[in-house]
Write an enzyme that holds these catalytic residues in place. Structure first.
Site, short mmCIF file in Angstrom:
data_model
loop_
_atom_site.label_atom_id
_atom_site.label_comp_id
_atom_site.label_asym_id
_atom_site.label_seq_id
_atom_site.Cartn_x
_atom_site.Cartn_y
_atom_site.Cartn_z
N GLN A 107 0.81 -1.21 0.21
CA GLN A 107 -0.02 0.48 0.24
C GLN A 107 0.79 1.29 -0.28
O GLN A 107 1.85 2.10 1.01
CB GLN A 107 -0.61 -0.60 1.30
N VAL A 143 -0.21 4.58 -0.92
CA VAL A 143 -1.48 5.81 -0.27
C VAL A 143 -2.46 5.58 0.85
O VAL A 143 -3.18 4.29 0.13
CB VAL A 143 -2.45 6.44 -1.42
N HIS A 160 -7.57 2.06 -1.49
CA HIS A 160 -8.19 1.70 -2.70
C HIS A 160 -8.25 0.53 -3.00
O HIS A 160 -7.09 -0.67 -2.73
CB HIS A 160 -7.33 2.72 -3.90
N HIS A 178 -7.88 -1.70 -6.27
CA HIS A 178 -7.35 -1.11 -8.49
C HIS A 178 -7.99 -3.03 -8.56
O HIS A 178 -8.33 -3.79 -8.59
CB HIS A 178 -5.47 -2.15 -8.10
#
Ligand SMILES: [Zn+2]
Length: 140
Positions: A90, A92, A96, A98
């Site tokens: 990870q 960021v 999230h 992908h």
């Protein structure tokens, strides 16, 4: 909820550029700036959540529902990758997912560590499974 210094919160707020393909009540999706394959996008919760454990269940569900959608871009398969924590890659710290379109011969793949080909003993699996089960039962 936003987090100052979070690039995804800045993109969601319009303070940094993003090529959006989805914006709804709880999640958004935009193109990855360094795509593995054309069409590689990121699905993010609109509310800042650094890690998977911080992510409200409905937001996680909305992220996966968004990831089920398809486009007309080349796509013979899809990898869904949610790296949770620096050790997992990870980069960021705003959760999230992908969504990576895949096709034969695209050159992308996972690299397995040394010893991967060695199957563990059933007893090792049972010990690890028992620890996970105990942790899951502790939170129910
Ligand atoms: Zn954020």
């Amino acid at each position: 909820m936003t987090d100052s210094g979070c690039i995804f919160c800045e993109i969601l707020a319009g303070l940094s550029p993003g090529s959006f393909v989805l914006r709804d009540g709880s999640v958004s999706a935009f193109m990855d700036i360094q795509p593995i394959n054309p069409g590689h996008l990121l699905v993010v919760p609109n509310a800042h959540a650094a890690h998977l454990a911080d992510l409200p269940g409905p937001d996680g569900m909305a992220m996966f529902l968004a990831a089920q959608r398809r486009s007309g871009l080349r796509c013979e398969g899809v990898d869904l990758i949610l790296a949770d924590g620096a050790a997992a890659g990870q980069d960021v710290f705003h959760a999230h997912l992908h969504v990576i379109p895949r096709y034969a011969g695209d050159g992308f793949g996972f690299r397995f560590g040394p010893g991967y080909a060695d199957l563990p003993e059933r007893s090792e699996l049972d010990v690890a499974g028992a620890r996970i089960l105990a942790a899951l039962e502790a939170v129910d």
